[in-house]
Scaffold this motif. Structure first.
Motif: not given
Length: 251
Positions: A35, A38, A40-44, A54-56, A72
Motif C-alpha cells: 500500500n 502505508a 508501517r506494517m499491519t498484521l490482521r 499483512l499490509t506493508v 509477532h
C-alpha cells in the motif's frame, strides 16, 4: 517458527503475494499487500482465524517482512488459540442453533433427516448419514434454518416499509454478515442460524433497512431500530461472538 511453504501472485486491485505460513503447527494463508500510503506494517487475522493479511509499505524488502512475522509469532499464537470451535463438530460435541447449544448425536442410520429435538430437557441435534458427512449435513441443516427464518423476517420487515426484496441468497462470507444491492438483492451469511433469534432478526432488519436507506447514517439506524428494537443488543452480541461462529469448520 514460521515456515514459508508456498508463494503465489494473485491479481486484484493491486498485485498481492499469498504465502502459506505455519503458526503453532497450523498452516494458514497469508496475503501480503503493498500500500503506497502505508507507513508501517499491519498484521490482521481474518474473521474465523483461518487466514492472515499483512499490509506493508510499497517497496519494503522481504527480509523486513520476514523479521516482522517472526517478532509477532507469540502474538499470533495467543490470538489464534481462541479459534477452537472446529473441534466440537463431532459426535458428542455441540453446535449452536438459534443461540442454544445442541449436543450432536449421530443416529447411526445412513438415511434420515437432520433434526433438532429435546430429549430429557436437553437440546439435541440428531444427524444421520455416514460419519464423514457429519459436518456437511449439519451445515446443510443450518442453511435450511437460516433461509426459512430470514425469508420470513424479510417479508415482514419489507412489508412494513412498503418495499420488496428482489432476491435473497445465502453465502459463507467472512467480511460481512449481510449485504443489500442497489437493485434490492439481499445476501446473508447462513452461519447466522447459530445466533440467538434477536440477532437473526437484527440482521434481517439491517439489510431490509438498506432497501430504503443505502447508507449507515442516523436515518438508517433509526429505521433499523424501528424494525428491530433489540438492534443495539444484537450488534453487541455479534461483535463479541461473531468471530467464534466464523471459526467453526464445516468442511
Amino acid at each position: 517458527m514460521f515456515s514459508s511453504l508456498k508463494r503465489r501472485r494473485v491479481r486484484g486491485p493491486s498485485l498481492d503475494v499469498v504465502r502459506d505460513i505455519e503458526v503453532a503447527g497450523k498452516v494458514l494463508p497469508l496475503t501480503i499487500r503493498e500500500n503506497a500510503r502505508a507507513t508501517r506494517m499491519t498484521l490482521r487475522i481474518e474473521p474465523g482465524g483461518r487466514a492472515l493479511k499483512l499490509t506493508v509499505p510499497e517497496g519494503l524488502p522481504e527480509r523486513e517482512v520476514s523479521a516482522f512475522l517472526t517478532r509477532h509469532q507469540g502474538w499470533l499464537m495467543t490470538k489464534l488459540a481462541r479459534f477452537s470451535g472446529e473441534s466440537e463438530i463431532e459426535d458428542g460435541g455441540s453446535i449452536l442453533i438459534r443461540g442454544i447449544a445442541h449436543r450432536i448425536e449421530r443416529t447411526g442410520r445412513l438415511r434420515g433427516l437432520t433434526e433438532a429435538v429435546v430429549i430429557d430437557d436437553e437440546a439435541v441435534l440428531k444427524v444421520g448419514g455416514a460419519e464423514e458427512h457429519l459436518r456437511r449435513r449439519i451445515a446443510d441443516y443450518l442453511k435450511k434454518e437460516a433461509r426459512g427464518e430470514l425469508e420470513r423476517l424479510v417479508a415482514i420487515y419489507a412489508g412494513r416499509l412498503g418495499r420488496k426484496a428482489r432476491s435473497i441468497s445465502l453465502k459463507d462470507t467472512r467480511s460481512r454478515w449481510g449485504s443489500c444491492s442497489a437493485q434490492g438483492d439481499l445476501s446473508f451469511s447462513w452461519r447466522i442460524a447459530m445466533a440467538p433469534p434477536k440477532v437473526i432478526s437484527y440482521l434481517a432488519a439491517h439489510e431490509v433497512a438498506h432497501l430504503q436507506e443505502m447508507n449507515h447514517g442516523p436515518g438508517f439506524w433509526a429505521l433499523c431500530e424501528g424494525l428491530c428494537p433489540e438492534t443495539k443488543d444484537a450488534k453487541h452480541w455479534l461483535k463479541r461472538n461473531g468471530t467464534m461462529l466464523h471459526a467453526i469448520d464445516f468442511s
